[in-house]
Design a protein around this motif. Structure first.
Motif, PDB file in Angstrom:
ATOM      1  N   TYR A  64       6.722  -3.176   6.988  1.00 52.36           N
ATOM      2  CA  TYR A  64       7.658  -4.204   6.533  1.00 52.36           C
ATOM      3  C   TYR A  64       9.096  -3.903   6.938  1.00 52.36           C
ATOM      4  N   ARG A  78      12.054  -7.743   0.977  1.00 48.27           N
ATOM      5  CA  ARG A  78      11.388  -7.490  -0.312  1.00 48.27           C
ATOM      6  C   ARG A  78      11.183  -8.777  -1.093  1.00 48.27           C
ATOM      7  N   GLU A  79      12.186  -9.635  -1.129  1.00 51.98           N
ATOM      8  CA  GLU A  79      12.139 -10.820  -1.977  1.00 51.98           C
ATOM      9  C   GLU A  79      11.330 -11.970  -1.378  1.00 51.98           C
ATOM     10  N   THR A  84       2.280  -7.816  -0.348  1.00 51.52           N
ATOM     11  CA  THR A  84       1.066  -6.997  -0.376  1.00 51.52           C
ATOM     12  C   THR A  84       1.380  -5.504  -0.408  1.00 51.52           C
ATOM     13  N   ALA A  85       2.617  -5.153  -0.750  1.00 45.73           N
ATOM     14  CA  ALA A  85       2.998  -3.743  -0.785  1.00 45.73           C
ATOM     15  C   ALA A  85       4.077  -3.535  -1.832  1.00 45.73           C
ATOM     16  N   ASP A  86       4.266  -2.286  -2.223  1.00 49.03           N
ATOM     17  CA  ASP A  86       5.286  -1.941  -3.198  1.00 49.03           C
ATOM     18  C   ASP A  86       6.527  -1.328  -2.550  1.00 49.03           C
ATOM     19  N   LYS A  87       6.317  -0.661  -1.408  1.00 54.21           N
ATOM     20  CA  LYS A  87       7.427   0.007  -0.721  1.00 54.21           C
ATOM     21  C   LYS A  87       7.620  -0.640   0.646  1.00 54.21           C
ATOM     22  N   GLU A  90       5.732   0.454   3.833  1.00 54.02           N
ATOM     23  CA  GLU A  90       4.273   0.337   3.935  1.00 54.02           C
ATOM     24  C   GLU A  90       3.871  -0.635   5.035  1.00 54.02           C
ATOM     25  N   ALA A  95      -4.108  -7.812   0.958  1.00 55.52           N
ATOM     26  CA  ALA A  95      -4.304  -7.285  -0.392  1.00 55.52           C
ATOM     27  C   ALA A  95      -5.780  -7.086  -0.710  1.00 55.52           C
TER      28      ALA A  95
END
Length: 242
Positions: A64, A78-79, A84-87, A90, A95
């Motif tokens: 990303y 991020r927004e 499909t990721a937290d960081k 990644e 998902a």
């Protein structure tokens, strides 16, 4: 028994290239627009991929945070794009778990990291194939998904962009596609959206291509200057020698 199965498998492999070549002989591909370097178009392509494709198809070679190379900030990624990721570091993976996808579709949908390269052929570039493919779906009640494709017969993938394009029908006499039910976009607008999506997939397959191209021009420019300086030195060195 095993020997017979192996022989049949090897014979099948021998005939695969012939079959593919024969089926592709009459294939006509439309030219995909080249949007490399057009950041707004590539950003729109990334948005389309995340919203329509990432549910089933991942970009496992892409992270990303590389989307910032398209002119986006970490916060924008991020927004608006990272679902499909937290960081942000990644990979762009789906998902759903592989086992779940295989259960739902019978086979795992392919990763699209290198799809533009993989689809390149004598008929045109991989971008041309993708651009034509995404504009060639039509309604077919004989297929499990209700959709078929003019350049990929009996395709297992449904038409994920049908709300934008509308529903096409295949004219069996002319073998051309006619728009039976209009979608949210006009034909020109839809082609533009598909061009942006395909352009993003081309970029994702080789994000450094633009930098390398720019570096190549710089190197060529340097070599031209070096040649001029070298030629001037040669003339100055040999001017008094007869």
């Amino acid at each position: 028994m095993k020997a017979n199965i192996m022989k049949k498998f090897l014979l099948a492999l021998l005939f695969v290239p012939v079959t593919v070549f024969a089926s592709g002989a009459a294939l006509h591909l439309d030219r995909a627009p080249d949007i490399q370097g057009d950041q707004p178009a590539l950003q729109n392509g990334a948005k389309l991929f995340v919203n329509y494709c990432l549910n089933c198809h991942g970009l496992s070679f892409m992270r990303y945070n590389r989307l910032t190379e398209l002119g986006l900030t970490d916060q924008q990624v991020r927004e608006n794009l990272m679902f499909t990721a937290d960081k942000i570091g990644e990979q762009m993976r789906v998902a759903a778990r592989p086992a779940e996808q295989k259960k739902w579709f019978g086979v795992m949908p392919p990763d699209l990291s290198l799809v533009a390269r993989a689809r390149a052929s004598e008929h045109g570039s991989g971008a041309d194939w993708l651009y034509t493919y995404l504009r060639s779906f039509y309604r077919d009640d004989q297929r499990p998904t209700g959709w078929n494709n003019a350049i990929f017969p009996n395709v297992g993938m449904p038409h994920i962009l049908w709300e934008l394009q509308g529903q096409q029908a295949l004219n069996h006499e002319t073998h051309k596609l006619d728009l039976a039910v209009p979608g949210q976009l006009s034909t020109t607008e839809y082609d533009k959206q598909v061009g942006d999506l395909v352009g993003f997939l081309v970029w994702a397959g080789e994000p450094a291509a633009g930098f390398r191209r720019h570096l190549g021009y710089v190197v060529l420019g340097f070599l031209v200057i070096l040649f001029g300086v070298s030629y001037a030195l040669k003339k100055a060195y040999w001017k008094d020698i007869k």
